[in-house]
Scaffold this motif. Structure first.
Motif, mmCIF file in Angstrom:
data_model
loop_
_atom_site.group_PDB
_atom_site.id
_atom_site.type_symbol
_atom_site.label_atom_id
_atom_site.label_comp_id
_atom_site.label_asym_id
_atom_site.label_seq_id
_atom_site.Cartn_x
_atom_site.Cartn_y
_atom_site.Cartn_z
ATOM 1 N N HIS A 9 0.819 -1.209 0.000
ATOM 2 C CA HIS A 9 0.000 0.000 0.000
ATOM 3 C C HIS A 9 0.858 1.267 0.000
ATOM 4 O O HIS A 9 0.595 2.216 -0.752
ATOM 5 C CB HIS A 9 -0.940 -0.011 1.209
ATOM 6 N N ALA A 10 1.888 1.303 0.834
ATOM 7 C CA ALA A 10 2.755 2.497 0.898
ATOM 8 C C ALA A 10 3.465 2.721 -0.439
ATOM 9 O O ALA A 10 3.651 3.870 -0.864
ATOM 10 C CB ALA A 10 3.763 2.350 2.027
ATOM 11 N N ALA A 11 3.867 1.626 -1.097
ATOM 12 C CA ALA A 11 4.531 1.753 -2.400
ATOM 13 C C ALA A 11 3.578 2.341 -3.436
ATOM 14 O O ALA A 11 3.982 3.155 -4.279
ATOM 15 C CB ALA A 11 5.046 0.389 -2.864
ATOM 16 N N ARG A 18 -3.868 6.043 -8.254
ATOM 17 C CA ARG A 18 -5.250 6.353 -7.925
ATOM 18 C C ARG A 18 -5.826 5.132 -7.236
ATOM 19 O O ARG A 18 -5.980 4.066 -7.853
ATOM 20 C CB ARG A 18 -6.062 6.693 -9.176
ATOM 21 N N LEU A 19 -6.123 5.251 -5.948
ATOM 22 C CA LEU A 19 -6.578 4.125 -5.145
ATOM 23 C C LEU A 19 -8.095 4.113 -5.066
ATOM 24 O O LEU A 19 -8.734 5.149 -4.876
ATOM 25 C CB LEU A 19 -5.963 4.197 -3.749
ATOM 26 N N MET A 27 -7.139 -0.488 -3.533
ATOM 27 C CA MET A 27 -6.253 -1.017 -4.555
ATOM 28 C C MET A 27 -5.980 0.032 -5.621
ATOM 29 O O MET A 27 -6.802 0.920 -5.867
ATOM 30 C CB MET A 27 -6.884 -2.253 -5.204
ATOM 31 N N PRO A 28 -4.822 -0.057 -6.315
ATOM 32 C CA PRO A 28 -4.502 0.909 -7.375
ATOM 33 C C PRO A 28 -5.313 0.649 -8.642
ATOM 34 O O PRO A 28 -5.272 -0.455 -9.192
ATOM 35 C CB PRO A 28 -3.010 0.677 -7.613
ATOM 36 N N LEU A 29 -6.037 1.660 -9.102
ATOM 37 C CA LEU A 29 -6.746 1.562 -10.377
ATOM 38 C C LEU A 29 -5.780 1.821 -11.521
ATOM 39 O O LEU A 29 -5.783 1.122 -12.536
ATOM 40 C CB LEU A 29 -7.892 2.568 -10.422
ATOM 41 N N HIS A 30 -4.933 2.831 -11.359
ATOM 42 C CA HIS A 30 -3.870 3.116 -12.320
ATOM 43 C C HIS A 30 -2.848 4.028 -11.662
ATOM 44 O O HIS A 30 -3.057 4.538 -10.560
ATOM 45 C CB HIS A 30 -4.419 3.731 -13.614
ATOM 46 N N TYR A 31 -1.723 4.220 -12.344
ATOM 47 C CA TYR A 31 -0.642 5.078 -11.844
ATOM 48 C C TYR A 31 -0.460 6.299 -12.742
ATOM 49 O O TYR A 31 0.628 6.859 -12.801
ATOM 50 C CB TYR A 31 0.655 4.274 -11.760
ATOM 51 N N GLY A 32 -1.517 6.678 -13.420
ATOM 52 C CA GLY A 32 -1.451 7.848 -14.286
ATOM 53 C C GLY A 32 -2.180 7.659 -15.592
ATOM 54 O O GLY A 32 -2.984 8.492 -15.998
ATOM 55 N N SER A 33 -1.927 6.539 -16.281
ATOM 56 C CA SER A 33 -2.583 6.274 -17.562
ATOM 57 C C SER A 33 -2.863 4.793 -17.710
ATOM 58 O O SER A 33 -1.939 3.986 -17.876
ATOM 59 C CB SER A 33 -1.716 6.741 -18.737
ATOM 60 N N LEU A 221 -5.503 -2.017 -11.595
ATOM 61 C CA LEU A 221 -6.610 -2.911 -11.896
ATOM 62 C C LEU A 221 -7.334 -2.547 -13.190
ATOM 63 O O LEU A 221 -7.961 -3.397 -13.813
ATOM 64 C CB LEU A 221 -7.609 -2.889 -10.737
ATOM 65 N N GLY A 222 -7.271 -1.268 -13.582
ATOM 66 C CA GLY A 222 -7.933 -0.862 -14.823
ATOM 67 C C GLY A 222 -7.366 -1.586 -16.025
ATOM 68 O O GLY A 222 -8.101 -2.178 -16.829
ATOM 69 N N ALA A 223 -6.043 -1.543 -16.174
ATOM 70 C CA ALA A 223 -5.405 -2.235 -17.292
ATOM 71 C C ALA A 223 -5.513 -3.744 -17.140
ATOM 72 O O ALA A 223 -5.615 -4.477 -18.143
ATOM 73 C CB ALA A 223 -3.939 -1.823 -17.409
ATOM 74 N N ARG A 224 -5.518 -4.228 -15.906
ATOM 75 C CA ARG A 224 -5.691 -5.665 -15.707
ATOM 76 C C ARG A 224 -7.006 -6.131 -16.312
ATOM 77 O O ARG A 224 -7.089 -7.216 -16.907
ATOM 78 C CB ARG A 224 -5.637 -5.993 -14.219
ATOM 79 N N ASP A 225 -8.045 -5.300 -16.199
ATOM 80 C CA ASP A 225 -9.344 -5.692 -16.730
ATOM 81 C C ASP A 225 -9.360 -5.666 -18.252
ATOM 82 O O ASP A 225 -9.895 -6.582 -18.884
ATOM 83 C CB ASP A 225 -10.438 -4.793 -16.168
ATOM 84 N N THR A 226 -8.787 -4.639 -18.884
ATOM 85 C CA THR A 226 -8.797 -4.604 -20.351
ATOM 86 C C THR A 226 -7.888 -5.690 -20.928
ATOM 87 O O THR A 226 -8.183 -6.257 -21.985
ATOM 88 C CB THR A 226 -8.379 -3.220 -20.886
#
Length: 362
Positions: A9-11, A18-19, A27-33, A221-226
């Motif tokens: 989580h800290a990382a 974006r959590l 959980m992280p949805l993405h780190y920018g794009s 998780l966003g890219a994981r889904d696509t």
């Protein structure tokens, strides 16, 4: 409600992720794009924190007997330590309680990885079925779980693994190696090469940092889904659940019908459905025009209406794709999607849509 967090989580916070709330976990949805992260996995290597999923060890003299009762696939196929298989766990009506991967670890028994949203109920169900058997069902919350995927994953990850796990790059898909409380398996959820790695939670952040220094990109998780949708892989709770069977979820291949005397939970219901004919089928769809297929979109077929279960823009393909449940009697290739008051043609295809970074569309 206080959300649960993973050892990383800290990382994620340091990386400006974006959590979001995912099944009670932050959980992280993405780190920018999200799109850039998607392409990074298709062309290089990306690491996913999937420690919200639950590792469960099943051991004891009757561990195999328990899993042959619990799972629609047959763990007796796993004759050599290090082998793995994918299976659904069913209820008495044949509905999917969860989907999971099970690894055979020889004298140490079996290791399973179950979904975060169903972990608590899965473990309760497994323990109930195990009652009276010489076996134990033990969650391993002290383990973190990372997935490293992409065409460069093996080259970047293998040198960072401890001891004998460095040989993991030589394994075939659905094989694993373990030692020093670590386990590396050639499995994944993206349609790319790579690993799923279980390791002590207290060592997860250092390993994560090593991966980033190697040029592996953090993926949300966003890219994981696509990625999984392009790979034609079902998402539990969306493309299948307790109200659907493997036979209507394009997962009939995961049901081991032989030997006929193996009485796994849900078998009688599946045999009835197979004999009577399934009412629906899960198919792939491609929208070549403008617009995006989303879950719940109505799909019109000559045999009746169906519904999109998963849909999104596919970054690798540049079009919208979907999985949809439609009447079993429909064999038409050209169907119609109802998108916000307008109708658009969609074409039916057989998943997967992408494999190893390459389009499989006609």
């Amino acid at each position: 409600m206080t959300l649960k967090t993973t050892p990383l989580h800290a990382a994620h916070q340091r990386a400006d992720a974006r959590l979001v709330d995912f099944a009670g976990w932050e959980m992280p949805l993405h780190y920018g794009s999200q799109i850039d992260e998607h392409h990074a996995v298709r062309t290089g290597a990306g690491v996913f924190d999937v420690s919200h999923m639950q590792v469960v060890d099943v051991s004891g003299a009757q561990a195999q007997a328990l899993l042959r009762r619990l799972l629609a696939n047959d763990v007796a196929k796993l004759r050599a330590p290090g082998r793995a298989l994918y299976s659904c766990m069913l209820n008495a009506d044949g509905g999917v309680v969860d989907d999971l991967i099970v690894y055979f670890r020889g004298d140490e028994g079996y290791r399973m990885v179950v979904n975060a949203a169903t972990a608590e109920s899965d473990i309760a169900h497994m323990r109930a079925v195990a009652r009276g058997l010489d076996t134990s069902v033990e969650p391993r919350p002290e383990l973190a779980l990372l997935a490293v995927q992409g065409p460069e994953a093996v080259a970047k990850v293998a040198p960072l693994l401890p001891g004998r796990l460095r040989t993991a790059g030589e394994l075939r898909p659905f094989h694993a190696v373990w030692g020093e409380e670590w386990m590396a398996a050639r499995t994944g959820y993206t349609g790319e090469d790579g690993f799923e790695i279980m390791l002590p939670a207290e060592r997860a952040e250092a390993f994560w940092d090593d991966l980033l220094r190697s040029g592996t990109r953090p993926i949300g998780l966003g890219a994981r889904d696509t990625l999984r949708l392009e790979a034609g892989m079902n998402l539990y709770g969306t493309d299948m659940d307790e109200s659907t069977t493997p036979l209507v979820s394009n997962l009939g291949w995961t049901v081991a019908w032989e030997p006929p005397e193996r009485d796994f939970i849900g078998r009688a219901a599946l045999e009835r459905q197979r004999a009577e004919g399934v009412p629906a089928q899960l198919v792939g769809l491609v929208l070549d025009g403008r617009g995006v297929l989303r879950g719940g979109t109505r799909i019109e077929t000559p045999a009746g209406d169906g519904t999109v279960t998963s849909g999104s823009f596919a970054p690798t393909l540049g079009v919208s794709i979907a999985l949809a449940r439609i009447p079993a009697a429909s064999d038409a290739r050209e169907l119609t999607a109802h998108l916000r008051g307008r109708t658009m043609p969609v074409r039916r295809v057989k998943p997967p849509f992408v494999r190893h970074g390459k389009s499989l569309l006609d």
